[in-house]
Design an enzyme around this catalytic site. Structure first.
Site, PDB file in Angstrom:
ATOM      1  N   ASP A 125      50.530  31.865 -36.836  1.00  0.00           N
ATOM      2  CA  ASP A 125      49.473  31.144 -36.131  1.00  0.00           C
ATOM      3  C   ASP A 125      49.987  30.733 -34.757  1.00  0.00           C
ATOM      4  OD1 ASP A 125      46.907  30.118 -35.924  1.00  0.00           O
ATOM      5  OD2 ASP A 125      47.496  28.145 -36.650  1.00  0.00           O
ATOM      6  N   TYR A 127      49.027  29.090 -30.683  1.00  0.00           N
ATOM      7  CA  TYR A 127      48.583  27.802 -30.133  1.00  0.00           C
ATOM      8  C   TYR A 127      48.185  28.071 -28.697  1.00  0.00           C
ATOM      9  CZ  TYR A 127      49.393  22.657 -29.401  1.00  0.00           C
ATOM     10  OH  TYR A 127      49.295  21.300 -29.154  1.00  0.00           O
ATOM     11  N   HIS A 132      42.623  23.152 -26.140  1.00  0.00           N
ATOM     12  CA  HIS A 132      43.053  22.560 -27.413  1.00  0.00           C
ATOM     13  C   HIS A 132      44.426  21.901 -27.266  1.00  0.00           C
ATOM     14  CE1 HIS A 132      43.847  22.119 -31.723  1.00  0.00           C
ATOM     15  NE2 HIS A 132      44.947  22.808 -31.578  1.00  0.00           N
ATOM     16  N   ARG A 141      50.532  12.406 -27.162  1.00  0.00           N
ATOM     17  CA  ARG A 141      51.644  12.089 -26.264  1.00  0.00           C
ATOM     18  C   ARG A 141      51.185  11.490 -24.943  1.00  0.00           C
ATOM     19  NH1 ARG A 141      52.938  17.045 -28.608  1.00  0.00           N
ATOM     20  NH2 ARG A 141      51.884  18.131 -26.915  1.00  0.00           N
ATOM     21  N   GLU A 198      39.939  24.563 -37.977  1.00  0.00           N
ATOM     22  CA  GLU A 198      40.318  25.060 -36.660  1.00  0.00           C
ATOM     23  C   GLU A 198      39.615  26.395 -36.454  1.00  0.00           C
ATOM     24  OE1 GLU A 198      44.616  25.067 -36.150  1.00  0.00           O
ATOM     25  OE2 GLU A 198      44.574  22.963 -35.553  1.00  0.00           O
ATOM     26  N   GLU A 200      39.310  29.770 -34.988  1.00  0.00           N
ATOM     27  CA  GLU A 200      40.229  30.742 -34.396  1.00  0.00           C
ATOM     28  C   GLU A 200      39.711  32.157 -34.603  1.00  0.00           C
ATOM     29  OE1 GLU A 200      44.394  30.311 -35.231  1.00  0.00           O
ATOM     30  OE2 GLU A 200      44.252  28.169 -35.677  1.00  0.00           O
ATOM     31  N   ASP A 230      41.528  27.926 -39.739  1.00  0.00           N
ATOM     32  CA  ASP A 230      42.843  27.455 -40.161  1.00  0.00           C
ATOM     33  C   ASP A 230      42.729  25.993 -40.597  1.00  0.00           C
ATOM     34  OD1 ASP A 230      45.650  27.685 -40.499  1.00  0.00           O
ATOM     35  OD2 ASP A 230      45.948  26.627 -38.613  1.00  0.00           O
ATOM     36  N   ARG A 234      45.305  16.782 -40.975  1.00  0.00           N
ATOM     37  CA  ARG A 234      45.927  16.137 -39.811  1.00  0.00           C
ATOM     38  C   ARG A 234      46.884  15.025 -40.199  1.00  0.00           C
ATOM     39  NH1 ARG A 234      44.994  20.134 -36.390  1.00  0.00           N
ATOM     40  NH2 ARG A 234      42.788  20.626 -36.266  1.00  0.00           N
ATOM     41  N   GLN A 237      50.046  16.516 -41.575  1.00  0.00           N
ATOM     42  CA  GLN A 237      50.761  17.091 -40.433  1.00  0.00           C
ATOM     43  C   GLN A 237      51.483  16.034 -39.600  1.00  0.00           C
ATOM     44  OE1 GLN A 237      48.265  19.635 -38.069  1.00  0.00           O
ATOM     45  NE2 GLN A 237      49.836  20.093 -36.555  1.00  0.00           N
ATOM     46  N   TYR A 241      55.531  16.929 -39.469  1.00  0.00           N
ATOM     47  CA  TYR A 241      55.755  18.052 -38.555  1.00  0.00           C
ATOM     48  C   TYR A 241      56.958  17.923 -37.639  1.00  0.00           C
ATOM     49  CZ  TYR A 241      54.146  16.435 -33.936  1.00  0.00           C
ATOM     50  OH  TYR A 241      54.040  15.815 -32.722  1.00  0.00           O
ATOM     51  N   LYS A 250      49.127  22.977 -43.338  1.00  0.00           N
ATOM     52  CA  LYS A 250      48.441  24.222 -42.990  1.00  0.00           C
ATOM     53  C   LYS A 250      48.499  25.229 -44.123  1.00  0.00           C
ATOM     54  CE  LYS A 250      47.998  23.485 -38.354  1.00  0.00           C
ATOM     55  NZ  LYS A 250      46.846  23.850 -37.503  1.00  0.00           N
ATOM     56  N   THR A 254      43.542  29.386 -45.417  1.00  0.00           N
ATOM     57  CA  THR A 254      43.123  29.928 -44.129  1.00  0.00           C
ATOM     58  C   THR A 254      42.032  30.934 -44.467  1.00  0.00           C
ATOM     59  OG1 THR A 254      45.331  29.640 -43.205  1.00  0.00           O
ATOM     60  CG2 THR A 254      43.880  31.209 -42.093  1.00  0.00           C
ATOM     61  N   THR A 346      43.554  27.412 -31.950  1.00  0.00           N
ATOM     62  CA  THR A 346      42.216  26.838 -31.899  1.00  0.00           C
ATOM     63  C   THR A 346      41.574  27.108 -30.546  1.00  0.00           C
ATOM     64  OG1 THR A 346      42.985  25.139 -33.394  1.00  0.00           O
ATOM     65  CG2 THR A 346      40.906  24.721 -32.265  1.00  0.00           C
ATOM     66  N   GLU A 360      39.456  17.138 -32.257  1.00  0.00           N
ATOM     67  CA  GLU A 360      39.077  17.048 -30.847  1.00  0.00           C
ATOM     68  C   GLU A 360      37.647  16.528 -30.678  1.00  0.00           C
ATOM     69  OE1 GLU A 360      40.632  20.809 -28.658  1.00  0.00           O
ATOM     70  OE2 GLU A 360      40.702  21.214 -30.799  1.00  0.00           O
TER      71      GLU A 360
END
Lengths: 419, 419
Positions: A125, A127, A132, A141, A198, A200, A230, A234, A237, A241, A250, A254, A346, A360
């Site tokens: 997968d 990114y 996204h 962050r 997600e 995708e 996917d 959250r 994760q 993660y 994850k 899928t 995503t 999101e």
């Protein structure tokens, strides 16, 4: 290319996903019979396994469709893929002398059960959606550090779990996992409360490689594309993660569309990836437009309620094409195999209504969205059905993938040994 | 259990890896002949495929060893695994009436080529060595933040690349990748300069699961163990791994020992994981000692030079057992399959000479180690041969894995399109 007319009337409409130009690859069964390979045409399926059994379709000196997956055709390589499309087109085109023969091998899509169309060797997968990455990075962050420093230089990816890939229509159980709410001292074990989708696309690798391949060669290794959801927990994760990436968050499921749209069917819809914000290293530069203009949408239907389209976006948003992703994947010498599946990442657009995940859309749960039924959603509720749809728009026809759906089932009761 | 005596004399020594108590599973070939399943006994291999072909060994109503991998035996389940060991022991024990029969199926290990012993379905790598996590964390984040906050609560893991798993003896090419030296503004593309080993054990999953399994059940799903070297490009990893974890840095190769030591052969060497520093959630608690006392060492031989043992440690250092790792792996509903491989994580002990990677042994390159030949090493040089060895020590015998070796080859020349 204009619409190619078929004697299958339902294939000649402007709204079917499956005109003669498409010929997507699926696996179907009727009742308790064994699953077989088939091609979607309008609202019908052409029984490819049956045609081969009767000697009406020949791709190699051995049977290719005697197994319920398309990997064997992929193994034969691009010349065989083109030969296959030519032979099937000849059966289905308007005015074909083979119409009477082929009619015996047509079944209604309404009567079939669809299965996973290929054996997934390994699942990666990526990114590669910039909106996204910026959205998620901003939430986690802050706006200043939203995009990781490597993001504009390489297609970030991680290995997913091939065993978790399921076909559209498979129920998806809300996962259990370790959760550590904000402010808690220690984690607890229970059902995810922030279960998400997600949106995708997935690229299906049709040729193996052992050494590093160029972007151009990587593009030719791709057999076709699927829609891909996917599913992501959250909260699992967030706790797990660091430092090695998503793992159990994850691994629940899928979901992919039941039909693989061959790359050949998408050539008229090539488009360039977005302008580079910093120059790419030479190995990642594209020799031409390698992305695709594919409209995408996500529908969410609460149990017993009508569906709301919660997102509309386009695959052309992706900063890196699947060919760039696959090239980067091989840089270390990593062997790639037929049946490898590459998730795009995503696909979010620049506007709020084009975001490809509830994380999101609801901005981390702070701004729940309102469905047409009046209900609010921050993350998925039990009983919700998610449906991904996608198509490339031709002149009076479209190349679609069929719906990619999944319904959220309640989590398992905790077994005694986990309490 | 004492040493079980065999009529194969070389199996009765104190230093062979392969006494009758062991019976590890491998795949071998002689000259150009097809690869076959075999069991190591002393310095010989017992041709299991041959015994089955002649009707001398029967595990099921169909052939199990007509393919060059052990997955088919795993599929039969633990009762068949025990039956298999009983039947083979009866062929090879001292005084067996079947000795004359079996002698026709013995070949010298010196004459065979060994192959990957099983089809690797998917490969997961964990991070369950606490000393390793503290060492790496200290180097990357400082002593105060060495251990991630989740580390003592769950076995951190990530999905690796099954296609990169190779058998001992396979040359490993130094990878190319994106590198961004400290202080550089932008990355460049070239050969890794910080190519490293990771000393690990691998658990081979022998039974499938679809729902979450307990630690006790997970333990019974494990068919056996291998030595595992998770080759790692530290400089590629440093640039790529945020935020989704290692990807191309770990995809070049993962070398495993040619022999799978069945869990049954290791039962006398069970030992508890280290004391918990914080209580584990109930689902991860062990019903008894589930780790193993297995001595491990790493040898490094520069090209044309003698080997230096650069690390000596023990599998019992691992904070989480393979059974705990496998249980955690299933929490999300992730399906596990026969042939899944679980890397333990790098096995470092508390002393400097027990560290399981050059990253730790040379403290990030700041304190190069000196080999017996007088050469210094921070990371691997082209031509270096790495050899992992391991055994459980019984009373006058040992259960070993055979050497797990790999030689570092120079990186490929950059193709023109990558310059």
């Amino acid at each position: 290319m204009p619409l190619l007319k078929s004697w299958v009337d339902s294939a000649n409409t402007a709204t079917t996903d499956f005109p003669l130009n498409n010929l997507p690859c699926g696996v179907f069964s009727i009742g308790d019979a064994d699953a077989r390979c088939g091609i979607a045409i309008g609202d019908m399926v052409l029984d490819i396994t049956g045609l081969e059994e009767e000697g009406l379709l020949t791709l190699a000196d051995h049977a290719v469709f005697d197994v319920p997956f398309w990997n064997e055709l992929m193994e034969l390589g691009p010349d065989a893929w083109a030969d296959f499309r030519a032979q099937v087109t000849e059966f289905l085109r308007a005015g074909s002398p083979k119409q009477a023969l082929a009619e015996d091998y047509l079944v209604a899509q309404a009567e079939v059960t669809l299965h996973l169309p290929f054996l997934v060797s390994e699942y990666t997968d990526f990114y590669s959606g910039k909106e996204h990455a910026v959205n998620v990075g901003t939430m986690f962050r802050g706006a200043e550090n939203a995009l990781p420093p490597n993001w504009l230089h390489l297609p970030i990816g991680y290995n997913g779990r091939a065993s978790s890939v399921v076909v559209s229509g498979t129920d998806v159980r809300r996962p259990l996992g370790q959760l550590k709410p904000p402010g808690a001292d220690v984690p607890y074990f229970g059902p995810s409360k922030r279960f998400d989708l997600e949106l995708e696309m997935g690229a299906v690798v049709g040729r193996a490689s052992s050494d590093m391949v160029s972007v151009a060669d990587a593009d030719e290794m791709i057999f076709g594309y699927v829609l891909l959801n996917d599913w992501s927990a959250r909260d699992i994760q967030a706790w797990e993660y660091q430092p090695l990436g998503p793992f159990q968050a994850k691994a629940t499921a899928t979901t992919i569309s039941p039909w693989i749209v061959m790359a050949a069917a998408l050539q008229d819809f090539r488009t360039a990836t977005p302008p580079r914000e910093v120059p790419l290293l030479p190995y990642l530069r594209e020799p031409g437009p390698l992305s695709y203009d594919i409209s995408l949408e996500v529908g969410l239907a609460p149990e017993g309620k009508p569906e709301t389209v919660i997102s509309r976006t386009n695959y052309a948003q992706m900063y890196y094409s699947a060919a760039q992703q696959l090239c980067h994947h091989t840089t270390s010498g990593c062997p790639m195999n037929v049946g490898d599946l590459l998730g795009s990442g995503t696909i979010s657009g620049p506007t709020k209504d084009s975001r490809g995940s509830l994380l999101e859309l609801s901005w981390g749960g702070k701004e729940p969205i309102t469905l047409d039924s009046g209900e609010a959603r921050s993350f998925l509720e039990d009983g919700d059905t998610l449906t991904l749809r996608g198509h490339a728009q031709g002149d009076g026809y479209r190349i679609g993938f069929g719906a990619c759906t999944g319904r959220v089932m309640p989590a398992l009761e905790l077994p005694d040994w986990a309490k």
